[in-house]
Each structure stands twice: as C-alpha cells, then as structure tokens.
Design an enzyme around this catalytic site. Structure first.
Site, short mmCIF file in Angstrom:
data_model
loop_
_atom_site.label_atom_id
_atom_site.label_comp_id
_atom_site.label_asym_id
_atom_site.label_seq_id
_atom_site.Cartn_x
_atom_site.Cartn_y
_atom_site.Cartn_z
CG HIS A 20 -7.21 -2.81 -3.43
ND1 HIS A 20 -8.04 -1.96 -4.13
CD2 HIS A 20 -6.07 -2.87 -4.15
CE1 HIS A 20 -7.42 -1.53 -5.20
NE2 HIS A 20 -6.23 -2.07 -5.25
CG ASP B 250 -10.81 -0.58 -2.79
OD1 ASP B 250 -10.09 -0.63 -1.79
OD2 ASP B 250 -10.43 -0.87 -3.94
CB SER C 21 -4.63 0.62 -6.76
OG SER C 21 -5.43 -0.37 -7.27
N GLY C 22 -5.76 3.54 -6.09
CA GLY C 22 -5.72 4.55 -5.04
C GLY C 22 -5.58 5.96 -5.59
#
Ligand SMILES: *[C@@H]1O[C@H](CO)[C@@H](O)[C@H](O)[C@H]1NC(C)=O
Length: 265
Positions: A65, A113, A209-210
C-alpha cells in the site's frame, strides 16, 4: 451493521500522514538496525514516507500500500540513516528501478500487503557497518503467540502527528489471532500476524508502514495497518506465508542481472 461499517471506514493505512515516529517507543541506538530503509514515495507534487528493510544488496521489502498510488510513482530508498533530516555520511540514497506488488494484493481489504523493490545492479547498496541485510522467516518458521518482537520506524510519535527525525523502536508481542479477528473482519490468520501491546501504550503508527517486525533477529512481519482510534491490535503481513513467492521474485531478479539472459535490463 453500523458498527461494522464504522470499523471498516476507520482503517488507517499506516503511511498516510508521513513523518514522525513510533508511539511509546524509544530512540534506537544509531545504526543498531542497519537493515532499516526509509522510503520516499513521490506521486506528482506529493511525497509520502514509509519504512522498509534490506533483504539483498539490491532488494528492499515493504508494504504494497506504500507504492500503490494513482499516477506516476517514484520511489527512493535511503539506507544507513539515523536522523533522516540530517546529511549523514552513512546514508546511501538509491532510486528504485522497479517493484513487484503481490499479484493478489487488494487495497480494499489490505490483503497480501507486500512489495519487493529492486534497484539497478550498478546502484545496489554498499554493505558496511551501517547498511546490512536481514534474514527473513522461512516458510516453516511461523511466529507464534507470545513471541517478543520489535518494530522500528520514522513514523508518527503521537496520534496527532508530532514529528521526530530519528529512528524509533518499540517492543511488541505477537497476540492471539482471535483478537484481530474480532476487530478486523478481513483478518486472515495464514497471511497476517496480530501484534500489539494490550495496554495500547506502544504501537507503530502512520509513517511506520512497511517496517519489519523483528523476532529473534529475523524479519517475520511487515507493518500493514492499525485502527484509527485504537492502537491495539496491529496487523502485520506474515512473511513466512509469502516466503516462496519472495524467493521466486529474487530468482527472477537474478536472471535479469545475468548478462546476455533474455531478462537482462
Ligand atoms: C536531525 O537533524 C536536523 C538537521 O541537522 C536537526 O535540526 C535535528 O535537530 C536533528 N534531530 C535530532 C532529534 O537530533
């Protein structure tokens, strides 16, 4: 039904607000997590940030994402950073040549994701004290409830968006899957990990994120999403489930880099 809708609309994909840091964490010892990558994602005039981690000198793993955006997207990876706002000698800034989002990634349900980002061979990372790869969990290394793990990132320090430039880290525990199943209707045990601090004092947040969930020195998860209002629990992509797919992509990358092969760049 109303409640369910509210919950669905309240998902927050971690990168939206950009910089800041982890909530309830501490400043990481500089360069103690040399696998950490800072991702600058440019879409038109907008820049967003995410975390990622180096698994090969030419490959960074992150959340799909982060790069799944409308229009032309440019991604730059910064390795070897502690203070992302400072001009540190240790930093290596590398443009990403291509990326592979999981073919069954769905932004609506935040399923699968995961993305692999590859830089050109000529620009691959120089491995040194400040820049190193981390091993990823193998297919048969499923992390279980109760495992003590850590997350790091340059994301927000508070829900309201207070910023910091330095890498933050926080310790978190793998939780019982049922907790996530109750909160997130799309939660999938096989491909996701339910993580958090039950007292909600510590959490990754926007901008994190990530980033990797590191348990026992291996990357087991990728920070994917949390609820907007509750910091507990959080959902991570389960790397062990995707390991065969990751290996396959790495083999494909290696073929691309073999001179004279039909896949060469
Ligand atoms: C990070 O670097 C910037 C630019 O040099 C500096 O202004 C800032 O105070 C630093 N942040 C921290 C937390 O050291």
């Amino acid at each position: 039904m109303l409640l369910l809708l509210l919950l669905t609309n309240a998902f927050v994909l971690l990168p939206w607000a950009g910089a800041g840091r982890i909530i309830g964490g501490c400043v990481a010892k500089p360069h103690s997590r040399p696998y950490m990558a800072y991702l600058e994602i440019q879409t038109g005039s907008q820049t967003s940030r995410c975390g990622g981690f180096l698994i090969r000198p030419d490959t960074v793993l992150s959340a799909a994402h982060c790069v799944d955006k409308e229009g032309a997207v440019r991604v730059t990876v910064i390795l070897g950073a502690h203070n992302i706002s400072a001009q540190e000698q240790s930093q290596q800034k590398i443009p990403v040549g291509q990326w592979v989002i999981h073919p069954e990634y769905s932004s609506a349900g935040t399923k699968n994701d995961i993305v692999l980002l590859k830089v050109c061979l000529k620009q691959r990372a120089m491995i040194n004290n400040n820049v190193q790869c981390i091993s990823i969990a193998k297919e048969n290394e499923r992390v279980e409830e109760g495992a003590e793990c850590s997350v790091s990132g340059w994301g927000q320090i508070s829900v309201t968006g207070q910023r910091s430039d330095v890498l933050m880290e926080v310790e978190l525990k793998v939780q019982n899957e049922q907790i996530c199943e109750q909160v997130f209707h799309n939660y999938q045990c096989q491909s996701m990990i339910c993580v958090g601090d039950a007292y909600s004092k510590k959490s990754p947040y926007k901008g994190d994120s990530g980033g990797p969930l590191v348990c026992n020195k291996k990357a087991h998860g990728i920070a994917s999403y949390v609820h907007t209002y509750n910091l507990f629990p959080e959902v991570f992509t389960r790397i062990s489930y995707f390991e065969p797919w990751i290996r396959k992509q790495l083999r494909r990358f290696a073929l691309q880099d073999t001179p004279g092969s039909p896949f060469s760049e």
